[in-house]
Design a protein around this motif. Structure first.
Motif, short mmCIF file in Angstrom:
data_model
loop_
_atom_site.label_atom_id
_atom_site.label_comp_id
_atom_site.label_asym_id
_atom_site.label_seq_id
_atom_site.Cartn_x
_atom_site.Cartn_y
_atom_site.Cartn_z
N UNK A 593 10.32 -0.43 9.55
CA UNK A 593 9.31 0.50 8.66
C UNK A 593 7.94 0.01 8.35
N UNK A 594 6.85 0.54 8.70
CA UNK A 594 5.71 0.16 7.94
C UNK A 594 5.29 1.10 6.84
N UNK A 595 4.52 0.48 6.05
CA UNK A 595 3.98 1.30 4.70
C UNK A 595 3.02 2.31 4.94
N UNK A 596 3.12 3.55 4.46
CA UNK A 596 2.03 4.71 4.41
C UNK A 596 0.56 4.06 4.45
N UNK A 597 -0.16 4.69 5.22
CA UNK A 597 -1.57 4.35 5.31
C UNK A 597 -2.21 4.57 4.09
N UNK A 598 -1.81 5.55 3.10
CA UNK A 598 -2.43 5.82 2.05
C UNK A 598 -2.04 4.91 0.90
N UNK A 599 -0.74 4.18 1.27
CA UNK A 599 -0.52 2.86 0.27
C UNK A 599 -1.57 1.87 0.63
N UNK A 600 -1.89 1.56 1.95
CA UNK A 600 -2.69 0.53 2.49
C UNK A 600 -4.06 0.79 1.65
N UNK A 601 -4.72 1.84 2.00
CA UNK A 601 -5.81 2.11 1.30
C UNK A 601 -5.79 2.10 -0.30
N UNK A 602 -4.80 2.70 -0.76
CA UNK A 602 -4.61 2.82 -2.12
C UNK A 602 -4.71 1.67 -2.84
N UNK A 603 -4.45 0.57 -2.18
CA UNK A 603 -4.32 -0.89 -2.80
C UNK A 603 -5.65 -1.56 -2.74
N UNK A 604 -6.51 -0.84 -2.29
CA UNK A 604 -7.92 -1.57 -1.95
C UNK A 604 -8.37 -2.32 -3.16
N UNK A 605 -8.46 -1.46 -4.18
CA UNK A 605 -9.05 -1.70 -5.58
C UNK A 605 -8.59 -3.39 -5.87
N UNK A 606 -7.32 -3.62 -5.40
CA UNK A 606 -6.53 -4.88 -5.80
C UNK A 606 -7.06 -6.06 -4.83
N UNK A 607 -7.70 -5.52 -3.68
CA UNK A 607 -8.00 -6.48 -2.56
C UNK A 607 -9.59 -6.69 -2.56
N UNK A 608 -10.18 -5.81 -3.04
CA UNK A 608 -11.78 -5.92 -2.81
C UNK A 608 -12.58 -5.98 -4.18
N UNK A 609 -12.02 -5.52 -5.31
CA UNK A 609 -12.79 -5.31 -6.43
C UNK A 609 -12.52 -6.23 -7.49
N UNK A 610 -13.44 -6.65 -7.95
CA UNK A 610 -13.42 -7.91 -9.28
C UNK A 610 -13.08 -7.43 -10.57
N UNK A 611 -13.56 -6.03 -10.80
CA UNK A 611 -13.10 -5.74 -12.11
C UNK A 611 -12.61 -3.86 -12.02
N UNK A 612 -11.68 -3.47 -12.27
CA UNK A 612 -11.33 -2.00 -11.80
C UNK A 612 -11.77 -1.13 -12.85
N UNK A 613 -12.59 -1.64 -13.91
CA UNK A 613 -12.84 -0.87 -14.90
C UNK A 613 -14.30 -0.39 -14.72
#
Length: 1005
Positions: A593-613
């Motif tokens: 199985x593969x992950x739902x694409x909404x989990x893919x994009x939903x994790x973008x804050x962890x992959x792209x952003x420096x400060x999530x606040x």
């Protein structure tokens, strides 16, 4: 004189109050005149020339300082397109993002790009979203902030897989072959979309975009997955999910769209009571068999029935059909509806509460050996049906909750293709549940005498968002996120987020309430593999921080293709097995199985952003149940806070009729055709700035209409703006602000007043941009241009601009203001119209790149006590004057103004120190031939004089001092002749220059 008089006043009085409509100073209210600044006067920038040809007047044309600029009044067709591309090149649009990232800045503005789906060409929905973001980013950059904006793409998922494979299907292709074709398709879509976004003028880090199929991104995503799994938030279970037979995969709720026109064959059917509930067995009159009457829109689920649910606190009745004496059990409040539906009277035999139904057992209508209990449930409603709910736990979410509570069977009778399995029985095996399977079940109910009625039911039903085919609910073993345990934290985090519009907050909260779990596994090849291994014999899952961290590192180095490329010994090495306390590697197989694409994009804050606040998210309203929610849930799960500080939720782009765009309706608007034009003459080339104006001018918080009318309107608005800019450029062509600018204290008062209005304008524009409201920016801009500039200031100053000596204080004063206005207006439109703004700036005296030079430079010094009151008072009298001569040329009249001694008289006297003048600032404001200022009207006025009276209320801040001043005016035709050079009625005869023009012409000879 004004400064002297007002200085005395300002030392003894409170600070001047705010005016009700146009800024600071006294609140001056004229009682007897129109509120328009220039009633009956039209300026039309650059339309009037002070020296006419003919009658000997053309000889003075060369002595008049007319506007000069090569800035074009209009750009259309290929010239417009070439100019925009030239500006992008010359002004280095491509380098702007990196330039601003390298400069020093005290604050950062971070707008996190929601990844568009890489499955097709750019469309107007993309344009609406990307341009709206770019407007805000450019504004923040101009005002000195360092912008963080990394564009990204959502690259995985079924739609891309299906489009990539086309007619080939998946037959005979390995997962790696499927993934290769899907990757190629996604990369092509990304290239086309990126090129379009850049053509629209979007400023971004185009060299460092993020893609959900990048190994580094996938590794960051698995880190989020691992942390959530370690907290027990991710688990594997066998439960009902939305299943798409057309896609052969589970779907998340965000991947559904509801078809409001779906037609179902709804039925009413009976379940005979084999055992009466103990609490009603002694009820009088119940001697025959009682049947429980149920209603369902999904007849195919009847074979999977495990119970019938009732509402414990509701009233129920046993009723007798008078047409056949059959006894039915229904909710009491549904009795009247049932009688109308069945076309017979229903006689109430007995009534009792729902709780008394406990212990009742029914016979299954199509499976004689099966019995099903009556059970209490809170999801039962009385809005439709009979008040008794057929319950099939394998094929309903609420039904499954009942099964969990009462330990009912959850056997699935539907396979991955949406067909009945062997468990459904030989009569139903291999029949499609939504078609012939439904037909057969209804026939079986008829044959056993249980079908009471069938009806056509049009209702909202979930469809696969990509294949546009109906889904079913069926249980399968999937991976889930327990969102119920995150819900309260997510709601709390959301309360700290600024949401625009605020009404969207309730939708976000409602979506969270409805989602108790989130299915994150998909039965496809194109996606991020779920890093799980299964024991060959027991099927037990092996997944922990050691296994996931190792796989994540491999993904970071090699990409997720390695899940299929590498031997399992590399994916699950001995060291990891030892830490996991697991058996030999040969005991395990990798998951598919593969992950739902909404989990893919939903994790973008962890992959792209420096400060999530500190981040803003700006997306369409469909992301309320999609990216906004998946980002929130994953961030709250891992970091206990929302990934965004503010959310902006915009509407969809629709046709001018408000219809959803579709090729079948022929109402699709292609942004490429909008910019470059189409083959049809009715689709001209509008250029990128028209597309951007359309976005900015729209009310983005509702559905945004686009079509020929909206685009033509945007083009016309820009054309009007160009005329104003051309007028400004033409009148500052020889002006050097560094050496020729006039200090505000030495300027004419109307010029100082315009600087004050410009400051107010800049404040309003800044506030509107800060509120994500470019539509308000445009409204403020158009009001400023039409009311304050075109209809007022420009019409007044043309004589001074064109006919005063080139280096005179009055002309330089005016040019100083025009240069400030040009600069302020150009910067104000720059975030919306970057091409036009840069074009103007290249023609302006500075001649550099606008976007590297900052925001509007207004000064608090421009607001001076008494200034506004003097000009506003004169404007009020001017309106009264112009309203007395509607449609006539004010320059042909002499004006006498009589004001009682007091503050208002002193204000007017500061604009004209001498009693009578043809050249005072008051006369310039009145645009008359001559102005006489006195304390009372002369007694020897001519009989044809036009008289008008009025009062002003002068209200100082807080109402501490109020002065109600009366004034009178007398208007008479002037006896002076029109000067052949300046065309003002200030000459002694028609063949003679006025004194001012005589001096200027003689000095130039």
């Amino acid at each position: 004189m004004l400064l002297c008089r007002i200085s005395l006043v300002s030392q003894t009085l409170p600070r001047w109050g705010r005016r009700s409509q146009r800024g600071g100073g006294l609140l001056l209210r004229a009682v007897s005149f129109s509120s328009s600044r220039c009633h009956g006067v039209s300026s039309g920038e650059g339309s009037a020339q002070p020296a006419e040809s003919g009658s000997g007047q053309g000889q003075y044309r060369d002595t008049v300082l007319l506007p000069k600029t090569d800035f074009p009044m209009k750009l259309t067709g290929q010239k417009l397109l070439d100019k925009e591309l030239e500006i992008q090149q010359d002004c280095k649009f491509a380098d702007l993002y990196s330039w601003q990232r390298e400069r020093k800045a005290k604050k950062e503005f971070c707008l996190h790009d929601g990844p568009p789906y890489a499955n097709g060409d750019p469309h107007v929905g993309h344009a609406l979203n990307k341009i709206l973001k770019d407007i805000r980013n450019r504004f923040e950059m101009l005002r000195g902030r360092q912008v963080h904006y990394v564009p990204g793409w959502d690259c995985h998922g079924l739609p891309i897989e299906l489009k990539a494979l086309g007619e080939l299907g998946t037959s005979g292709l390995s997962p790696l072959q499927i993934r290769q074709k899907a990757r190629e398709f996604a990369e092509g879509a990304i290239a086309r979309q990126m090129a379009a976004f850049q053509r629209w003028g979007v400023m971004a880090d185009w060299d460092q975009c993020y893609y959900t199929f990048d190994g580094a991104y996938e590794a960051a995503q698995l880190k989020v997955f691992q942390e959530m799994h370690s907290k027990g938030l991710i688990y594997q279970d066998y439960k009902p999910v939305f299943w798409s037979p057309s896609s052969r995969t589970a779907l998340a709720e965000a991947e559904l769209e509801y078809n409001a026109e779906h037609v179902s064959r709804a039925i009413y059917t009976t379940f005979p009571l084999a055992t009466l509930p103990p609490n009603i067995t002694k009820e009088a009159g119940i001697t025959n068999i009682v049947s429980v009457l149920v209603w369902t829109t999904q007849p195919w689920t009847i074979p999977a029935n495990q119970a019938i649910c009732y509402m414990p606190n509701a009233q129920y009745s046993v009723v007798k059909r008078l047409d056949n004496s059959e006894l039915l059990l229904v909710a009491t409040e549904r009795t009247a509806n049932m009688a109308a539906l069945l076309g017979t009277e229903l006689e109430v035999v007995s009534t009792f509460t729902g709780s008394q139904l406990e212990g009742g057992i029914c016979k299954h209508p199509t499976i004689p050996s099966k019995e099903v209990p009556l059970l209490p449930a809170n999801h039962v409603t009385m809005a439709k049906g009979t008040g008794l709910v057929h319950t099939a736990p394998a094929h309903g979410m609420e039904d499954y909750s009942v099964a969990s509570q009462f330990k009912l069977s959850v056997d699935c009778i539907v396979n991955e293709d949406g067909k009945f399995t062997e468990l459904a029985g030989p009569e139903l095996h291999n029949l499609s549940v939504m078609n012939e399977g439904t037909d057969r079940v209804i026939s079986m109910l008829k044959e056993c005498g249980s079908l009471v009625k069938e009806e056509r039911c049009v209702h909202s039903y979930p469809y696969d968002w990509r294949t546009k085919q109906p889904v079913v609910i069926r249980p399968s073993k999937q991976w889930f996120i327990n969102t119920a345990s995150l819900k309260d934290k997510a709601k709390e985090a959301l309360q700290k987020v600024r949401v625009l519009p605020e009404s969207a907050r309730s939708s976000l909260l409602a979506m969270l309430d409805r989602r108790t779990y989130w299915c994150i596994s998909r039965q496809r090849s194109w996606g991020v593999p779920i890093p799980v291994f299964y024991h060959r014999e027991t099927g037990e899952a092996l997944i922990n921080k050691h296994t996931v961290s190792h796989v994540a590192q491999l993904f970071k180095e090699k990409g997720s293709d390695c899940w299929w490329e590498l031997p399992i010994e590399t994916l699950l090495p001995a060291a990891v097995l030892k830490k996991s306390k697991a058996g030999p590697v040969g005991d395990y197989i990798r998951g598919e199985d593969v992950l739902d694409i909404w989990f893919d994009s939903g994790a973008s804050w962890a992959a792209v952003l420096e400060d999530v606040n500190k981040n803003a998210y700006v997306e369409g309203k469909d992301q309320i149940g999609g990216w906004f929610q998946s980002s929130l849930l994953t961030s709250v799960a891992v970091r206990n806070k929302a990934p965004y500080k503010s959310l902006v939720v915009h509407g969809f782009a629709v046709s001018e009729k408000g219809e959803k765009m579709s090729k079948s309706l022929g109402n699709v608007v292609d942004p490429d055709v909008v910019i470059n034009g189409g083959k049809d003459p009715s689709t001209p080339a509008f250029g990128a700035d028209v597309l951007r104006w359309w976005v900015a001018e729209s009310n983005v918080f509702s559905e945004v209409q686009i079509g020929p009318n909206a685009l033509n309107s945007a083009r016309d608005s820009i054309s009007k703006l160009r005329r104003t800019l051309k007028f400004l450029l033409g009148n500052v062509h020889s002006f050097d602000p560094r050496s020729q600018a006039v200090d505000p204290k030495e300027m004419h008062y109307i010029d100082q007043y315009m600087l004050h209005l410009l400051r107010e304008f800049s404040i309003k524009v800044t506030d509107a941009y800060s509120e994500f409201d470019p539509g308000r920016v445009i409204r403020v801009l158009q009001a400023f241009i039409s009311r304050d500039l075109s209809s007022f200031y420009f019409s007044i100053i043309k004589d001074r601009l064109y006919c005063d000596p080139e280096d005179s204080l009055g002309r330089r004063s005016c040019q100083t203001v025009l240069e400030e206005i040009l600069d302020g207006v150009t910067r104000s439109i720059a975030p919306i119209l970057p091409h036009l703004a840069e074009e103007v700036y290249l023609h302006a005296p500075e001649g550099e790149t606008l976007f590297r030079s900052g925001w509007i430079k207004s000064s608090s010094v421009w607001r001076r006590p008494g200034l506004e009151e003097a000009v506003e008072g004169a404007c009020a009298i001017r309106d009264s004057f112009l309203s007395s001569i509607p449609g006539k040329n004010s320059a042909q009249y002499d004006l006498t103004i009589a004001i009682e001694p007091g503050l208002l008289f002193e204000l007017m006297e500061s604009l004209q120190e001498e009693p009578t003048s043809t050249s005072s600032q008051l006369c310039e404001l009145m645009m008359s031939s001559r102005v006489k200022l006195c304390s009372e009207l002369p007694r020897d006025l001519p009989s044809d004089a036009l008289l008008k009276h009025g009062t002003f209320l002068i209200n100082l801040e807080g109402g501490v001092i109020r002065e109600d001043s009366a004034y009178s005016i007398a208007v008479v035709p002037t006896s002076a002749a029109r000067c052949p050079r300046c065309r003002r009625f200030t000459a002694e005869s028609t063949d003679c220059l006025c004194p001012r023009c005589q001096t200027i012409v003689s000095q130039s000879q």
